[in-house]
Write an enzyme that holds these catalytic residues in place. Structure first.
Site, short mmCIF file in Angstrom:
data_model
loop_
_atom_site.label_atom_id
_atom_site.label_comp_id
_atom_site.label_asym_id
_atom_site.label_seq_id
_atom_site.Cartn_x
_atom_site.Cartn_y
_atom_site.Cartn_z
N ARG A 1 39.53 56.79 37.43
CA ARG A 1 38.33 56.73 38.27
C ARG A 1 37.19 56.00 37.56
O ARG A 1 36.47 55.20 38.17
CB ARG A 1 37.90 58.14 38.68
CG ARG A 1 38.87 58.82 39.63
CD ARG A 1 38.26 60.03 40.28
NE ARG A 1 37.91 61.07 39.33
CZ ARG A 1 38.75 62.02 38.92
NH1 ARG A 1 40.00 62.04 39.35
NH2 ARG A 1 38.35 62.95 38.07
N SER B 1 47.92 54.48 25.66
CA SER B 1 48.57 55.69 26.13
C SER B 1 49.66 56.06 25.14
O SER B 1 50.03 55.25 24.28
CB SER B 1 49.18 55.47 27.52
OG SER B 1 49.83 56.63 27.99
N LYS C 1 32.83 64.29 28.12
CA LYS C 1 32.28 65.60 27.76
C LYS C 1 33.41 66.63 27.67
O LYS C 1 34.44 66.47 28.38
CB LYS C 1 31.21 66.02 28.77
CG LYS C 1 31.69 66.10 30.23
CD LYS C 1 32.35 67.43 30.51
CE LYS C 1 33.04 67.46 31.85
NZ LYS C 1 33.95 68.60 31.99
N ASP D 1 34.97 73.42 29.64
CA ASP D 1 35.31 72.42 30.65
C ASP D 1 34.20 72.20 31.66
O ASP D 1 34.00 71.08 32.12
CB ASP D 1 36.58 72.85 31.38
CG ASP D 1 37.43 71.66 31.81
OD1 ASP D 1 37.67 71.50 33.01
OD2 ASP D 1 37.85 70.89 30.92
#
Length: 365
Positions: A48, A66, A133, A214
């Site tokens: 995104r 990756s 974050k 989270d």
């Protein structure tokens, strides 16, 4: 420009009539030379963010990494990156990416527990860093990265995208204007039920799982922006048998009597809004609070009014524009997201975890 959350705001002036939302710059328009990006990790959040990066006229996606060759190649092909790195011969894909001389700034989108290592390696390799974050698992690690960035003269910023949204800036405009008087109380919540899965990072205490690390950065971001750094924090939480927190409640207290109540949860469905109550009115955001599309404001005895905001992509373009502008200007910190604010939030989360009895593998003995 919003004031730094770590500085308590002065008393606002007498209430004034609300003005129309301020016009914000187009975050996609170029502000200088092209900036060459590398992206570590190819998960959903990285996808995104990179979709929004493609909207910027002066951003160039140079490389991605990756663990697997298949994921790296697919992600690079999907977004037009020149190179796709993967784990090979005992070297991780991200180690190969940060060694790429054509990469100028690295966006780190790995799980929390890897942020310190990946961001630290990127800085050590001479790369600027935008890191998801929370920047690190605790305040100690954040201070280490801050010192490394300063020693190397490199840019480092935590990716708290909410801080750069027009709706967030508008809330601070309203607060500064005195339209709702002095803010005396703030409530914010965020959460949704997450099915138990021991293999998922959200249920793994070693990976910083649970609600607090989270999610709590978002309610804290709003509270610190509106009220400044607190004089005290009280935390309560419910822990799962595996050690992660299912939900928690934080109360921030201030010497002048103001207070904030913040809740995050992976067990309960929450409205996901923020309410600011002042001496002469109130303000409530739409949901979700990390990217609200509307605000409802009541000033004095006037009827509540609604202000709406048109999204640009997924909402990350504003944050990416800030990084780009800072690099083009030769800045090593964002004046809108200084590292002092990141450290403050992690210090508050460290204290909350201490009170809750919540520990992660990265905690010092």
């Amino acid at each position: 420009m919003p004031p730094a959350p770590s500085t308590a705001p002065a008393d606002p002036p007498a209430p004034a009539a609300l003005s129309a939302p301020a016009e914000r710059d187009d975050p996609t328009a170029a502000t200088g030379r092209p900036v060459r990006w590398g992206v570590v990790a190819t998960g959903s959040i990285a996808g995104r963010v990179v979709e929004d990066l493609a909207l910027l006229d002066d951003a160039v996606l140079t490389a991605v990494s990756s663990r697997s060759a298949t994921s790296a190649a697919a992600f690079a092909g999907r977004f037009g990156a020149v190179r796709g790195y993967h784990d090979h011969g005992g070297t991780t894909g991200w180690e190969r990416l940060v060694a790429d001389p054509d990469v100028e700034v690295v966006y780190v989108a790995t799980p929390h527990a890897q942020h310190r290592a990946v961001a630290g390696a990127a800085l050590a390799a001479g790369k600027h860093v935008l890191c998801e974050k929370p920047l690190t698992m605790n305040a100690r690690e954040a201070r280490e990265l801050r010192e490394l960035a300063r020693d190397r003269g490199l840019f480092l910023m935590e990716a708290v995208w909410t801080r750069f949204l027009p709706s967030f800036g508008r809330v601070l405009d309203v607060v500064r204007s005195g339209a709702i008087g002095r803010v005396r109380w703030l409530q914010a919540d965020l959460g949704a039920p997450v099915p138990f899965d021991r293999a998922s990072r959200i249920w793994d205490p070693a990976a910083g799982g649970g609600a607090l690390l989270d999610l709590a950065v978002y309610p804290l971001t709003w509270a610190l922006a509106a009220l400044g750094a607190p004089d005290g924090i009280t935390a309560r939480g419910v822990l799962h048998e595996d050690g992660v927190d299912l939900h928690n409640g934080l109360t921030l207290s201030y010497a002048d009597g103001a207070h904030a109540h913040l809740t995050t949860s992976i067990e309960a469905d929450c409205p996901g809004t923020v309410t600011l109550s002042g001496t002469d009115g109130w303000l409530r955001t739409g949901a979700p609070l990390y990217n609200p599309g509307e605000l409802v404001v009541r000033s004095g005895r006037a009827a509540p009014r609604t202000e709406r905001f048109q999204p640009v992509g997924h909402g990350f373009a504003h944050e990416l524009r800030e990084v780009t502008r800072c690099l083009q200007a030769g800045l090593t910190e964002s004046p809108r997201m200084p590292l002092a604010d990141t450290v403050l939030v992690l210090e508050l989360l460290d204290e909350a975890r201490r009170q809750m009895g919540l520990r992660y593998r990265s905690d010092a003995p």
